[in-house]
Design an enzyme around this catalytic site. Structure first.
Site, PDB file in Angstrom:
ATOM      1  CD  GLU A  58      -8.897   0.722   7.545  1.00 23.78           C
ATOM      2  OE1 GLU A  58      -8.873  -0.208   8.386  1.00 23.78           O
ATOM      3  OE2 GLU A  58      -8.219   1.750   7.673  1.00 23.78           O
ATOM      4  CG  ASP A  74      -0.319  -0.562   2.478  1.00 24.13           C
ATOM      5  OD1 ASP A  74       0.920  -0.564   2.560  1.00 24.13           O
ATOM      6  OD2 ASP A  74      -1.056  -0.988   3.375  1.00 24.13           O
ATOM      7  CG  ASN A 131      -9.168  -1.783  11.725  1.00 22.04           C
ATOM      8  OD1 ASN A 131      -8.179  -2.387  11.317  1.00 22.04           O
ATOM      9  ND2 ASN A 131      -9.658  -0.721  11.105  1.00 22.04           N
ATOM     10  CG  HIS A 153      -5.875  -2.393   8.791  1.00 24.23           C
ATOM     11  ND1 HIS A 153      -6.003  -1.115   9.283  1.00 24.23           N
ATOM     12  CD2 HIS A 153      -4.561  -2.682   8.903  1.00 24.23           C
ATOM     13  CE1 HIS A 153      -4.822  -0.660   9.652  1.00 24.23           C
ATOM     14  NE2 HIS A 153      -3.922  -1.596   9.436  1.00 24.23           N
TER      15      HIS A 153
HETATM   16  C1  F6R Z   1       1.450  -1.539   6.164  1.00 23.75           C
HETATM   17  C2  F6R Z   1       0.138  -2.135   6.228  1.00 23.75           C
HETATM   18  C3  F6R Z   1      -0.658  -2.206   7.490  1.00 23.75           C
HETATM   19  C4  F6R Z   1       0.182  -2.545   8.722  1.00 23.75           C
HETATM   20  C5  F6R Z   1      -0.686  -2.589   9.975  1.00 23.75           C
HETATM   21  C6  F6R Z   1       0.128  -2.866  11.225  1.00 23.75           C
HETATM   22  O1  F6R Z   1       1.986  -1.614   4.847  1.00 23.75           O
HETATM   23  O2  F6R Z   1      -0.342  -2.558   5.223  1.00 23.75           O
HETATM   24  O3  F6R Z   1      -1.670  -3.168   7.336  1.00 23.75           O
HETATM   25  O4  F6R Z   1       0.801  -3.791   8.523  1.00 23.75           O
HETATM   26  O5  F6R Z   1      -1.338  -1.367  10.127  1.00 23.75           O
HETATM   27  O6  F6R Z   1       1.006  -1.799  11.437  1.00 23.75           O
HETATM   28  P1  F6R Z   1       2.143  -1.845  12.550  1.00 23.75           P
HETATM   29  O7  F6R Z   1       3.126  -2.884  12.122  1.00 23.75           O
HETATM   30  O8  F6R Z   1       2.760  -0.469  12.523  1.00 23.75           O
HETATM   31  O9  F6R Z   1       1.481  -2.178  13.831  1.00 23.75           O
END
Ligand code: F6R
Length: 241
Positions: free
Chosen positions: A143, A67, A136, A138
């Site tokens: 989402e 992303d 959440n 994701h």
């Molecule tokens: C990042 C991504 C997100 C993160 C998720 C966890 O490229 O796609 O899904 O993997 O938000 O983030 P952290 O590792 O910062 O807790």
């Protein structure tokens, strides 16, 4: 979904590194799917260490990131392209033209999503996809409520996701409201998936992932249906399971 239980963050990064190295040794042209955020930082450092020891090369590897924020240019320190350059790409021998992220600064975002999806398809889809877990549920920026057959698309970020990521920005107002993300369908096409989760603050999410039902309301739960998905989690993240 298999679960690998590790002691702590360091062991999690070590285990993930081992799996990526195995994948890169197995094929002379691996396609890796990469994530940003805090969780994979240790993994990237260990990959850099292995590269510096002369134990691996990225010269034939292709990478696709999950992303990117909409509106941030590659030169913006908060863009995911910048993050990947800093945390991995500029330290290893991965050719620039083999390292892909969606372009969040593209004029035509819908076209950018279609083109990104086509690039992944042309590369033969992802061999090994690294994922982190949102509070959440994701994965990528998919989402709750995202259809399981979704492809790369533009998303409106949840307030909870913007708050969780605000730590990287000067103020909440600077956190982008939109992003481009691989879809759940795109992610599920990967031949192998490793979901990395560390720390007590993710314990409720891990509990829901492991014990809950498969539901679009908790996107990561779909990984239960993937034939080759592994959850690598440390003791703190597994403390409520
Ligand atoms: C990042 C991504 C997100 C993160 C998720 C966890 O490229 O796609 O899904 O993997 O938000 O983030 P952290 O590792 O910062 O807790």
């Amino acid at each position: 979904m298999n679960i690998i239980r590790v002691k702590d963050y360091d062991e999690l990064s070590e285990k993930a590194c081992e799996l990526l190295v195995n994948e890169m040794e197995k094929s002379d042209s691996s396609v890796l799917g990469l994530a940003t955020g805090s969780t994979p930082e240790g993994l990237y450092q260990k990959l850099i260490d292995e590269y510096k020891k002369g134990n691996l090369s990225f010269s034939n590897v292709t990478t696709f990131n999950l992303d990117e924020y909409v509106g941030l240019a590659a030169s913006d320190p908060n863009s995911y392209r910048y993050y990947m350059n800093e945390k991995l790409f500029s330290h290893v021998d991965l050719p620039d033209e083999q390292a892909f992220l969606p372009n969040g600064a593209a004029e035509d975002l819908e076209k950018e999503c279609r083109d990104y999806e086509a690039l992944i398809k042309d590369a033969g889809y992802v061999d090994l996809q690294v994922l982190g877990l949102g509070l959440n549920g994701h994965i990528g920026f998919n989402e709750p409520g995202t259809p399981v057959d979704s492809r790369t698309h533009v998303v409106e970020l949840d307030e909870s996701t913007r708050k969780a990521n605000a730590r990287f920005f000067k103020s909440m107002d600077d956190v982008p409201k939109k992003a481009l993300t691989m879809g759940i369908g795109t992610i599920m096409e990967s031949r192998q998936i490793i979901l990395l989760v560390s720390g007590e603050k993710k314990a409720d999410a891990v509990k829901r992932l492991v014990n809950g039902m498969v539901s679009e309301e908790f996107p990561a739960s779909i990984l239960q249906k993937h034939e080759n998905a592994i959850l690598i989690a440390d003791e703190a993240a597994l403390s409520k399971v």
